[in-house]
Motif scaffolding. Sequence first.
Motif, PDB file in Angstrom:
ATOM      1  N   ALA A   1     -11.538  -4.999  19.347  1.00 26.92           N
ATOM      2  CA  ALA A   1     -12.695  -4.170  18.986  1.00 26.92           C
ATOM      3  C   ALA A   1     -12.322  -2.695  19.038  1.00 26.92           C
ATOM      4  O   ALA A   1     -12.728  -1.900  18.170  1.00 26.92           O
ATOM      5  N   THR A   2     -11.545  -2.325  20.056  1.00 26.83           N
ATOM      6  CA  THR A   2     -11.091  -0.933  20.171  1.00 26.83           C
ATOM      7  C   THR A   2     -10.179  -0.573  19.010  1.00 26.83           C
ATOM      8  O   THR A   2     -10.291   0.508  18.425  1.00 26.83           O
ATOM      9  N   LEU A   3      -9.274  -1.476  18.667  1.00 23.48           N
ATOM     10  CA  LEU A   3      -8.363  -1.231  17.552  1.00 23.48           C
ATOM     11  C   LEU A   3      -9.142  -1.036  16.260  1.00 23.48           C
ATOM     12  O   LEU A   3      -8.883  -0.082  15.508  1.00 23.48           O
ATOM     13  N   ALA A   4     -10.086  -1.923  15.987  1.00 24.47           N
ATOM     14  CA  ALA A   4     -10.880  -1.819  14.756  1.00 24.47           C
ATOM     15  C   ALA A   4     -11.622  -0.489  14.707  1.00 24.47           C
ATOM     16  O   ALA A   4     -11.668   0.176  13.664  1.00 24.47           O
ATOM     17  N   ALA A   5     -12.189  -0.087  15.840  1.00 29.24           N
ATOM     18  CA  ALA A   5     -12.939   1.167  15.887  1.00 29.24           C
ATOM     19  C   ALA A   5     -12.024   2.370  15.646  1.00 29.24           C
ATOM     20  O   ALA A   5     -12.402   3.322  14.944  1.00 29.24           O
ATOM     21  N   GLU A   6     -10.824   2.329  16.211  1.00 29.39           N
ATOM     22  CA  GLU A   6      -9.898   3.450  16.034  1.00 29.39           C
ATOM     23  C   GLU A   6      -9.419   3.547  14.593  1.00 29.39           C
ATOM     24  O   GLU A   6      -9.245   4.650  14.063  1.00 29.39           O
ATOM     25  N   ILE A   7      -9.189   2.401  13.958  1.00 28.57           N
ATOM     26  CA  ILE A   7      -8.789   2.414  12.545  1.00 28.57           C
ATOM     27  C   ILE A   7      -9.915   2.968  11.683  1.00 28.57           C
ATOM     28  O   ILE A   7      -9.696   3.806  10.805  1.00 28.57           O
TER      29      ILE A   7
ATOM     30  N   MET B   1       0.858  -1.189   0.000  1.00 27.15           N
ATOM     31  CA  MET B   1       0.000   0.000   0.000  1.00 27.15           C
ATOM     32  C   MET B   1       0.894   1.240   0.000  1.00 27.15           C
ATOM     33  O   MET B   1       1.341   1.703   1.048  1.00 27.15           O
ATOM     34  N   SER B   2       1.144   1.780  -1.183  1.00 22.60           N
ATOM     35  CA  SER B   2       2.146   2.843  -1.333  1.00 22.60           C
ATOM     36  C   SER B   2       1.580   4.253  -1.253  1.00 22.60           C
ATOM     37  O   SER B   2       2.334   5.217  -1.264  1.00 22.60           O
ATOM     38  N   THR B   3       0.256   4.384  -1.190  1.00 15.53           N
ATOM     39  CA  THR B   3      -0.320   5.734  -1.235  1.00 15.53           C
ATOM     40  C   THR B   3      -1.158   6.046   0.002  1.00 15.53           C
ATOM     41  O   THR B   3      -2.132   6.782  -0.065  1.00 15.53           O
ATOM     42  N   LEU B   4      -0.787   5.490   1.126  1.00 17.44           N
ATOM     43  CA  LEU B   4      -1.494   5.794   2.366  1.00 17.44           C
ATOM     44  C   LEU B   4      -1.221   7.240   2.780  1.00 17.44           C
ATOM     45  O   LEU B   4      -0.172   7.793   2.465  1.00 17.44           O
ATOM     46  N   PRO B   5      -2.150   7.867   3.496  1.00 20.01           N
ATOM     47  CA  PRO B   5      -1.928   9.244   3.956  1.00 20.01           C
ATOM     48  C   PRO B   5      -0.656   9.356   4.792  1.00 20.01           C
ATOM     49  O   PRO B   5      -0.229   8.386   5.436  1.00 20.01           O
ATOM     50  N   ALA B   6      -0.069  10.542   4.788  1.00 22.65           N
ATOM     51  CA  ALA B   6       1.219  10.741   5.462  1.00 22.65           C
ATOM     52  C   ALA B   6       1.165  10.466   6.956  1.00 22.65           C
ATOM     53  O   ALA B   6       2.162  10.053   7.555  1.00 22.65           O
ATOM     54  N   ASP B   7       0.008  10.673   7.592  1.00 16.34           N
ATOM     55  CA  ASP B   7      -0.080  10.475   9.042  1.00 16.34           C
ATOM     56  C   ASP B   7      -0.614   9.092   9.415  1.00 16.34           C
ATOM     57  O   ASP B   7      -0.821   8.810  10.592  1.00 16.34           O
ATOM     58  N   HIS B   8      -0.827   8.238   8.432  1.00 19.04           N
ATOM     59  CA  HIS B   8      -1.376   6.915   8.722  1.00 19.04           C
ATOM     60  C   HIS B   8      -0.478   6.130   9.659  1.00 19.04           C
ATOM     61  O   HIS B   8      -0.936   5.548  10.651  1.00 19.04           O
ATOM     62  N   TRP B   9       0.824   6.105   9.350  1.00 19.36           N
ATOM     63  CA  TRP B   9       1.734   5.289  10.150  1.00 19.36           C
ATOM     64  C   TRP B   9       1.821   5.766  11.594  1.00 19.36           C
ATOM     65  O   TRP B   9       1.974   4.963  12.515  1.00 19.36           O
ATOM     66  N   SER B  10       1.695   7.076  11.830  1.00 21.04           N
ATOM     67  CA  SER B  10       1.812   7.571  13.203  1.00 21.04           C
ATOM     68  C   SER B  10       0.509   7.386  13.990  1.00 21.04           C
ATOM     69  O   SER B  10       0.535   6.931  15.137  1.00 21.04           O
ATOM     70  N   LYS B  11      -0.616   7.686  13.366  1.00 26.37           N
ATOM     71  CA  LYS B  11      -1.886   7.608  14.092  1.00 26.37           C
ATOM     72  C   LYS B  11      -2.378   6.170  14.243  1.00 26.37           C
ATOM     73  O   LYS B  11      -2.722   5.721  15.340  1.00 26.37           O
ATOM     74  N   VAL B  12      -2.403   5.435  13.145  1.00 30.86           N
ATOM     75  CA  VAL B  12      -2.828   4.043  13.229  1.00 30.86           C
ATOM     76  C   VAL B  12      -1.748   3.204  13.914  1.00 30.86           C
ATOM     77  O   VAL B  12      -2.052   2.248  14.629  1.00 30.86           O
ATOM     78  N   GLY B  13      -0.494   3.591  13.716  1.00 25.08           N
ATOM     79  CA  GLY B  13       0.595   2.911  14.403  1.00 25.08           C
ATOM     80  C   GLY B  13       0.462   3.030  15.911  1.00 25.08           C
ATOM     81  O   GLY B  13       0.776   2.091  16.654  1.00 25.08           O
ATOM     82  N   ALA B  14      -0.010   4.183  16.381  1.00 22.52           N
ATOM     83  CA  ALA B  14      -0.216   4.373  17.818  1.00 22.52           C
ATOM     84  C   ALA B  14      -1.305   3.436  18.340  1.00 22.52           C
ATOM     85  O   ALA B  14      -1.209   2.908  19.460  1.00 22.52           O
ATOM     86  N   SER B  15      -2.323   3.211  17.521  1.00 19.01           N
ATOM     87  CA  SER B  15      -3.383   2.274  17.912  1.00 19.01           C
ATOM     88  C   SER B  15      -2.835   0.846  17.974  1.00 19.01           C
ATOM     89  O   SER B  15      -3.187   0.067  18.875  1.00 19.01           O
ATOM     90  N   MET B  16      -1.971   0.504  17.038  1.00 16.71           N
ATOM     91  CA  MET B  16      -1.345  -0.818  17.062  1.00 16.71           C
ATOM     92  C   MET B  16      -0.443  -0.977  18.283  1.00 16.71           C
ATOM     93  O   MET B  16      -0.362  -2.060  18.886  1.00 16.71           O
TER      94      MET B  16
END
Length: 452
Positions: free
Chosen positions: A438-444, A412-427
């Motif tokens: 369930a919380t992770l899915a909701a946050e994503i 996935m080469s065209t993800l938004p620039a903040d995806h890795w930081s925001k979704v990464g924080a959820s991970m």
Amino acid sequence: MKRIIKGFQLSMLALIFVMAVTACGGNASNSGSSASNTAEKANSSGNESAVGDEVKITLLNSKGEIQTQLEDAAKAFHEDNPAITLEIQTVPGGSSPFERASTMYASGNPPTMIMLDTGDVEKFKDRILDLSGEKWNADAVANATDLTSFDGKNFAFPLAIEGYGFIYNKAVVDKAVGGSFDPSTIKTTADLENLFKQIEASGKKALVISPMDWSLGAHYLPLAYAGQNKDMAEVNKFMDSLKAGTADLANNKVFNGLMDTFDLMMKYNMDQKSPLSGVYERGPEVLGKGEVGIWFMGNWAWPQISSFDTANGQYGFLPVPISSNPDDYGNQEISSAVSKRIVLDKEKSTPEQQEAAKKFLNWIVYEQKGQDFLVNKASIIPAFKNITLPAADPLGQSIQAYIANGKSEQSMSTLPADHWSKVGASMQKYLAKAGDRATLAAEIEDYWKNVK
């Protein structure tokens, strides 16, 4: 991908832990890329031309693991082009290439060249050069410039093909299985757990999880996106449903399968007592020293792994299985794509600097020294058909074999620039058991609903 990560996307990937390097006037000791006394005549501003016919250009590097190799390449390029001095700058730790480049543009001092993740190129297309007329476009591998072409014009140089998955230390797994390990035997989550058990029974740790947000958010989780279907058109429909708020991750088979595998990784993680304490450098050390059998990362990590492996051992990749059915898409495929791209500034750089930068890109593709830097020194899988040098390292060779055998999954080469930081924080929260699935899915899902 570095990054993915690029990060593919990568990347990728390692790149945010290198200290920024800047050239300083005539003191060459302050920058490994200040190749000669021409730097003494160059203004400290990144895009100021040097006196007379001499030109100083800059490259913002977002693949920190090849900083030294790039600095050496800058010296070699200067030897071939004495009138051009190339300075290699770095993206500071904690910043994405998009953030750093944006800050430099805001300050009125962008670099001549910027190494961006694929998804960020379009955001700068009004500030960067159209590179469609460059010779290397015709020599690029199939589809290499598709994602950076807009209105029929290509705006970026495809620097590297990167892939990621489970890297295994063959010596460790050979001992664990009692013979020569065959990576094709790992086709399901049950196969993976059995291998983990065998490694632990041999006296080694099964694997280590690197908890950086870019690894979890830009590389691991996106497997749940790309793995939805072999047809990228269907993947795009799934991404549209995420953006529209209609996707149901909690009941998505691929997402749950990927997270089942992550639960397995957490169970056998050598750092499970302190899962967020690890840093990038720990992964290549424990894998290279043979203390652990498997590490989730990309081929960009080879320089670090090899630096810890005094036995010159063998390594390769395993896909990340997501189900008990070996025929399910993703169970036998490795994620790979053209990741890092180089763009050329047109706002502040002079015509002379632009031509010098183009010369550097051509040097990489067509000159022996440039190809040697790319393949042998930086351990990069080139995105150009004319470069026939085989991958110099086992990880690159493993990625090339998966691609050649039709066993690659588009990163996935065209993800938004903040995806890795925001979704990464959820991970990271999930990894630390501070939130359930369930919380992770909701946050994503919430993240994608708010993407502009």
